[in-house]
Design a protein around this motif. Structure first.
Motif, short mmCIF file in Angstrom:
data_model
loop_
_atom_site.label_atom_id
_atom_site.label_comp_id
_atom_site.label_asym_id
_atom_site.label_seq_id
_atom_site.Cartn_x
_atom_site.Cartn_y
_atom_site.Cartn_z
N ARG A 160 9.30 26.92 -22.48
CA ARG A 160 8.20 27.87 -22.64
C ARG A 160 8.70 29.31 -22.47
N ILE A 161 9.52 29.52 -21.45
CA ILE A 161 10.05 30.86 -21.19
C ILE A 161 10.94 31.31 -22.34
N ALA A 162 11.83 30.42 -22.78
CA ALA A 162 12.77 30.77 -23.85
C ALA A 162 12.04 31.06 -25.15
N ASP A 163 11.02 30.27 -25.47
CA ASP A 163 10.26 30.49 -26.70
C ASP A 163 9.56 31.85 -26.67
N ALA A 164 9.05 32.22 -25.50
CA ALA A 164 8.28 33.46 -25.39
C ALA A 164 9.15 34.70 -25.24
N GLU A 165 10.27 34.57 -24.51
CA GLU A 165 11.03 35.76 -24.14
C GLU A 165 12.52 35.71 -24.50
N GLY A 166 13.00 34.60 -25.00
CA GLY A 166 14.41 34.48 -25.33
C GLY A 166 15.17 33.75 -24.25
N ILE A 167 16.33 33.22 -24.61
CA ILE A 167 17.11 32.42 -23.68
C ILE A 167 17.59 33.25 -22.50
N GLU A 168 17.77 34.57 -22.70
CA GLU A 168 18.24 35.42 -21.60
C GLU A 168 17.25 35.45 -20.44
N ALA A 169 15.98 35.20 -20.73
CA ALA A 169 14.95 35.25 -19.69
C ALA A 169 14.92 33.99 -18.83
N VAL A 170 15.61 32.94 -19.26
CA VAL A 170 15.60 31.67 -18.51
C VAL A 170 16.56 31.77 -17.33
N LEU A 188 12.63 23.14 -36.52
CA LEU A 188 12.85 23.06 -35.07
C LEU A 188 13.51 24.35 -34.57
N MET A 189 14.51 24.82 -35.28
CA MET A 189 15.21 26.03 -34.87
C MET A 189 14.35 27.28 -35.06
N ARG A 190 13.46 27.25 -36.03
CA ARG A 190 12.55 28.38 -36.22
C ARG A 190 11.50 28.42 -35.10
N ARG A 191 11.06 27.22 -34.64
CA ARG A 191 10.11 27.18 -33.52
C ARG A 191 10.77 27.60 -32.21
N HIS A 192 12.06 27.27 -32.09
CA HIS A 192 12.82 27.55 -30.87
C HIS A 192 14.07 28.35 -31.26
N SER A 244 14.57 18.18 -28.83
CA SER A 244 15.08 17.16 -29.76
C SER A 244 14.08 16.01 -29.90
N ALA A 245 13.18 15.88 -28.95
CA ALA A 245 12.15 14.84 -29.03
C ALA A 245 11.13 15.14 -30.13
N GLU A 246 11.16 16.35 -30.69
CA GLU A 246 10.19 16.73 -31.71
C GLU A 246 10.51 16.16 -33.09
#
Length: 241
Positions: free
Chosen positions: A39-49, A110-114, A84-86
């Motif tokens: 959720r955090i990565a989708d909203a703010e990017g992997i750097e925010a995790v 999948l990559m566009r969503r995440h 990957s479960a998606e």
């Protein structure tokens, strides 16, 4: 055993119990931890995790999170496994090219969503439970292809690498368009006019001919998906030739 955010010995997160140590029933799960990180990565990017952000999101103390996830690399692996479960792993049709194209389309979406996902595929080994299911399914789809099994793994890697590169370009183009102080159409109009003036000099006859027959591609519309399908079809055709 961990020290800070670094494990003191190598271990596979999937071989570990859901929670280290003894005591009452765990208050959290890997699924909830991964979901919050995604959720955090989708909203703010992997750097925010971070371990602190994820712990706060699930209502846990930062240090207690290490009982579930010994290091940040393990958190990344949980995230990749969760998304990957998606995949919709429907039974193979017997047409390996069609099946691989369908999987490639799913990977693109999948990559566009995440958008952070391509960055984690390289450092993460990719042998999590859901990744194993994907690989097994993909190999089952490739059963009709007359090639050594090892080469089939190479094909899967080539497909995913191509998809990741394609999506990276899509995302960069979309991000650039969002940052423009004018419309994308205005930007493209100015650039097209300048390019046209260069081509009119006759110095670039091959490029002029190629662009004359090319389909314009924008950040919206079906053109990107059609161009993606053509690229994947060329790759699959070349491999099975």
């Amino acid at each position: 055993m961990t020290t800070g955010d670094r494990a003191t010995e190598p271990a596979v997160i999937w071989a570990r119990p859901q929670r280290a140590g003894r005591g009452p029933r765990p208050a959290h799960s890997r699924d909830s931890i991964a979901a919050e990180a995604v959720r955090i990565a989708d909203a703010e990017g992997i750097e925010a995790v971070s371990m602190r952000r994820v712990a706060a999101g699930i209502g846990a103390g930062t240090m207690s999170l290490y009982n579930y996830v010994p290091r940040k690399e393990d958190l990344y692996e949980l995230m990749v496994d969760a998304v990957s479960a998606e995949y919709d792993l429907t039974p193979p049709t017997g047409d390996w090219r069609a099946d691989q194209l369908a999987l490639a389309r799913q990977t693109r979406q999948l990559m566009r969503r995440h958008p952070w996902l391509p960055r984690l595929l390289s450092p993460v080994h990719g042998f999590s439970p859901n990744a194993l299911r994907y690989l097994e399914h993909s190999l089952a789809c490739l059963a009709p292809l007359k090639a050594p099994d090892g080469e089939k793994l190479e094909l899967i890697a080539a497909i995913n690498g191509t998809v990741a590169t394609y999506v990276a370009g899509e995302l960069a183009l979309a991000e650039r368009s969002r940052q423009l102080p004018w419309s994308e159409a205005e930007e493209q109009g100015v650039r097209a006019a300048w390019l046209g003036s260069r081509l009119a000099t006759g110095e670039y006859p091959h490029l002029a001919a190629a662009l004359a027959s090319a389909t314009p591609v924008t950040t919206a519309g079906p053109e990107l998906a059609a161009a993606f399908d053509r690229s994947m079809a060329r790759l699959l055709t070349a491999w099975g030739a």
